[in-house]
Write a protein that holds these residues in place. Sequence first.
Motif, mmCIF file in Angstrom:
data_model
loop_
_atom_site.group_PDB
_atom_site.id
_atom_site.type_symbol
_atom_site.label_atom_id
_atom_site.label_comp_id
_atom_site.label_asym_id
_atom_site.label_seq_id
_atom_site.Cartn_x
_atom_site.Cartn_y
_atom_site.Cartn_z
ATOM 1 N N ALA A 1 46.617 35.238 37.012
ATOM 2 C CA ALA A 1 46.136 34.900 38.357
ATOM 3 C C ALA A 1 47.175 34.077 39.111
ATOM 4 C CB ALA A 1 44.819 34.137 38.260
ATOM 5 N N ASN A 2 47.801 33.131 38.430
ATOM 6 C CA ASN A 2 48.836 32.320 39.077
ATOM 7 C C ASN A 2 50.030 33.170 39.494
ATOM 8 O OD1 ASN A 2 47.540 29.852 39.044
ATOM 9 N ND2 ASN A 2 48.479 29.160 37.146
ATOM 10 N N PHE A 3 50.462 34.067 38.618
ATOM 11 C CA PHE A 3 51.572 34.956 38.969
ATOM 12 C C PHE A 3 51.210 35.819 40.176
ATOM 13 C CE2 PHE A 3 52.637 34.958 34.185
ATOM 14 C CZ PHE A 3 53.471 33.859 34.317
ATOM 15 N N SER A 4 50.011 36.396 40.136
ATOM 16 C CA SER A 4 49.590 37.307 41.196
ATOM 17 C C SER A 4 49.424 36.579 42.524
ATOM 18 C CB SER A 4 48.282 37.999 40.806
ATOM 19 O OG SER A 4 47.865 38.900 41.803
ATOM 20 N N GLN A 5 48.917 35.352 42.470
ATOM 21 C CA GLN A 5 48.759 34.568 43.692
ATOM 22 C C GLN A 5 50.112 34.194 44.291
ATOM 23 O OE1 GLN A 5 46.220 31.434 42.265
ATOM 24 N NE2 GLN A 5 44.516 32.844 41.944
ATOM 25 N N SER A 6 51.165 34.256 43.484
ATOM 26 C CA SER A 6 52.520 34.032 43.984
ATOM 27 C C SER A 6 53.187 35.335 44.401
ATOM 28 C CB SER A 6 53.364 33.351 42.900
ATOM 29 O OG SER A 6 52.909 32.038 42.666
ATOM 30 N N GLY A 7 52.457 36.440 44.339
ATOM 31 C CA GLY A 7 52.967 37.709 44.834
ATOM 32 C C GLY A 7 53.550 38.639 43.795
ATOM 33 N N TYR A 8 53.442 38.279 42.502
ATOM 34 C CA TYR A 8 54.010 39.116 41.458
ATOM 35 C C TYR A 8 52.945 40.009 40.829
ATOM 36 C CZ TYR A 8 57.706 35.771 42.120
ATOM 37 O OH TYR A 8 58.657 34.986 42.700
ATOM 38 N N ALA A 9 53.274 41.286 40.679
ATOM 39 C CA ALA A 9 52.341 42.219 40.050
ATOM 40 C C ALA A 9 52.304 41.960 38.550
ATOM 41 C CB ALA A 9 52.760 43.658 40.327
ATOM 42 N N ILE A 10 51.124 42.110 37.969
ATOM 43 C CA ILE A 10 50.943 41.946 36.528
ATOM 44 C C ILE A 10 50.927 43.319 35.884
ATOM 45 C CG2 ILE A 10 49.434 41.069 34.716
ATOM 46 C CD1 ILE A 10 50.751 38.947 36.585
ATOM 47 N N VAL A 11 51.804 43.535 34.920
ATOM 48 C CA VAL A 11 51.890 44.814 34.220
ATOM 49 C C VAL A 11 51.342 44.637 32.811
ATOM 50 C CG1 VAL A 11 53.401 46.665 33.439
ATOM 51 C CG2 VAL A 11 53.950 45.409 35.536
ATOM 52 N N SER A 12 50.395 45.493 32.449
ATOM 53 C CA SER A 12 49.849 45.446 31.097
ATOM 54 C C SER A 12 49.354 46.845 30.723
ATOM 55 C CB SER A 12 48.738 44.391 30.991
ATOM 56 O OG SER A 12 48.490 44.062 29.627
ATOM 57 N N GLY A 13 48.643 46.940 29.575
ATOM 58 C CA GLY A 13 48.347 48.258 29.031
ATOM 59 C C GLY A 13 46.904 48.703 29.013
ATOM 60 N N LEU A 14 46.002 47.994 29.710
ATOM 61 C CA LEU A 14 44.586 48.356 29.827
ATOM 62 C C LEU A 14 43.856 48.367 28.484
ATOM 63 C CD1 LEU A 14 42.650 49.054 32.193
ATOM 64 C CD2 LEU A 14 42.908 51.447 31.597
ATOM 65 N N ALA A 15 44.414 47.743 27.468
ATOM 66 C CA ALA A 15 43.706 47.636 26.190
ATOM 67 C C ALA A 15 42.625 46.566 26.308
ATOM 68 C CB ALA A 15 44.686 47.292 25.075
ATOM 69 N N ALA A 16 41.736 46.528 25.318
ATOM 70 C CA ALA A 16 40.740 45.462 25.263
ATOM 71 C C ALA A 16 41.450 44.139 24.984
ATOM 72 C CB ALA A 16 39.727 45.766 24.166
ATOM 73 N N GLY A 17 40.770 43.037 25.235
ATOM 74 C CA GLY A 17 41.331 41.737 24.907
ATOM 75 C C GLY A 17 42.273 41.197 25.963
ATOM 76 N N ILE A 18 43.480 40.815 25.544
ATOM 77 C CA ILE A 18 44.439 40.146 26.424
ATOM 78 C C ILE A 18 44.823 41.028 27.609
ATOM 79 C CG2 ILE A 18 46.769 39.219 26.612
ATOM 80 C CD1 ILE A 18 44.792 37.390 25.128
ATOM 81 N N ASP A 19 45.066 42.329 27.373
ATOM 82 C CA ASP A 19 45.455 43.229 28.469
ATOM 83 C C ASP A 19 44.417 43.213 29.586
ATOM 84 O OD1 ASP A 19 47.489 43.877 26.725
ATOM 85 O OD2 ASP A 19 47.265 46.042 26.939
ATOM 86 N N ALA A 20 43.157 43.373 29.205
ATOM 87 C CA ALA A 20 42.091 43.423 30.213
ATOM 88 C C ALA A 20 42.012 42.109 30.977
ATOM 89 C CB ALA A 20 40.753 43.738 29.543
ATOM 90 N N ALA A 21 42.137 40.980 30.278
ATOM 91 C CA ALA A 21 42.102 39.675 30.950
ATOM 92 C C ALA A 21 43.274 39.534 31.908
ATOM 93 C CB ALA A 21 42.119 38.557 29.909
ATOM 94 N N ALA A 22 44.448 40.017 31.505
ATOM 95 C CA ALA A 22 45.625 39.947 32.377
ATOM 96 C C ALA A 22 45.401 40.766 33.645
ATOM 97 C CB ALA A 22 46.861 40.448 31.632
ATOM 98 N N HIS A 23 44.838 41.955 33.507
ATOM 99 C CA HIS A 23 44.563 42.781 34.686
ATOM 100 C C HIS A 23 43.561 42.099 35.621
ATOM 101 C CE1 HIS A 23 46.921 46.150 33.439
ATOM 102 N NE2 HIS A 23 46.208 46.401 32.370
ATOM 103 N N ARG A 24 42.539 41.475 35.052
ATOM 104 C CA ARG A 24 41.559 40.780 35.899
ATOM 105 C C ARG A 24 42.243 39.655 36.675
ATOM 106 N NH1 ARG A 24 38.195 41.606 31.297
ATOM 107 N NH2 ARG A 24 38.672 39.529 30.493
ATOM 108 N N GLY A 25 43.110 38.919 36.011
ATOM 109 C CA GLY A 25 43.849 37.873 36.710
ATOM 110 C C GLY A 25 44.734 38.445 37.803
ATOM 111 N N GLY A 26 45.384 39.567 37.518
ATOM 112 C CA GLY A 26 46.238 40.205 38.515
ATOM 113 C C GLY A 26 45.467 40.642 39.747
#
Length: 327
Positions: free
Chosen positions: A104-129
């Motif tokens: 969320a902090n990265f995305s709020q600074s304008g950076y796209a979050i890249v991850s793999g749509l897996a369960a767990g950490i990936d999904a949380a990263a996408h939600r933050g993005g």
Amino acid sequence: MLGASVSRLREHVDIQVAEALASAAERKDWPELDAHVAWISEPGNHLLTLADETYPRALLDLPDAPAVLFVKGDPALLSRSSLSVVGSRQATPQGLENAEAFSANFSQSGYAIVSGLAAGIDAAAHRGGLSGTGSTVAVVGTGLDRVYPASNRSLAHDIAVCGALVSEFPLGFPPRAEHFPRRNRLIAALGAGCLVVEATLGSGSLITAKQAAELGREVFAIPGSIHSPQSKGCHYLIKQGAKLAESAQDILEELSLPSLPGLAAPQANPQGEDSALLEQLGWEPVDMDTLTGRTGKKVDELATSLLALELEGRIASLPGGRYQRRV
């Protein structure tokens, strides 16, 4: 090319590929091609080739950059300044919270979050993005007409609307184990840096981190408890030279990216008995028997205090009757 003979094709490709191309030239109908043409004609669906200006230049660092990319959503996000965030499918509550907060902090600074749509950490990263202007890119190991895992179907829909789903695999490709290391190299290439939030020693996230390092990307890892299997992979990476990350600011400064405008989440300031109990709890998962020994409290009294702290979001309950401090 499709009209060339096998011997002519053999001048450029191996025998298996040459025979496959020659056989394809003899076909009169292409239902698979019709299905792809229909998919591409739908709003929001795109096919990028190496010849397209919108093809992400970061992928050209790969020795085997995909010739085509299927994209559902905004293809421009693939060329935005990005950070890769990956980690365990069996994440701890704290790991999920860290992944979403950092992203969320990265995305709020304008950076796209890249991850793999897996369960767990990936999904949380996408939600933050998705919570910020940088949005998120999900690189998947299936055709884009499928969602894997199915539990992320709603998340995938949100990403297709506000971010981008991308795959090098054609429609109809199912999830297979051998597809995910190939997907990981795209995640590694697209990010200016790669953050591993939680990972066991056998995690595919370590593959992504290795690929990122080989591409000259900086690798970061969040440390955790020495007793947690989900921290072993991160500690291994740090020993191998990955940068220890305690905050999103650490990563942005290391990569010389613009600073965050004070977006850290406010921390609770517990007082009195709550503060004492949190001190006794420590920062590692602990069970009720251990807590009763540390505090001297009766089980029913301790359970009431723990429930209050959990409802306030200060601790999280874990499988096996354990508790972990969050703030």
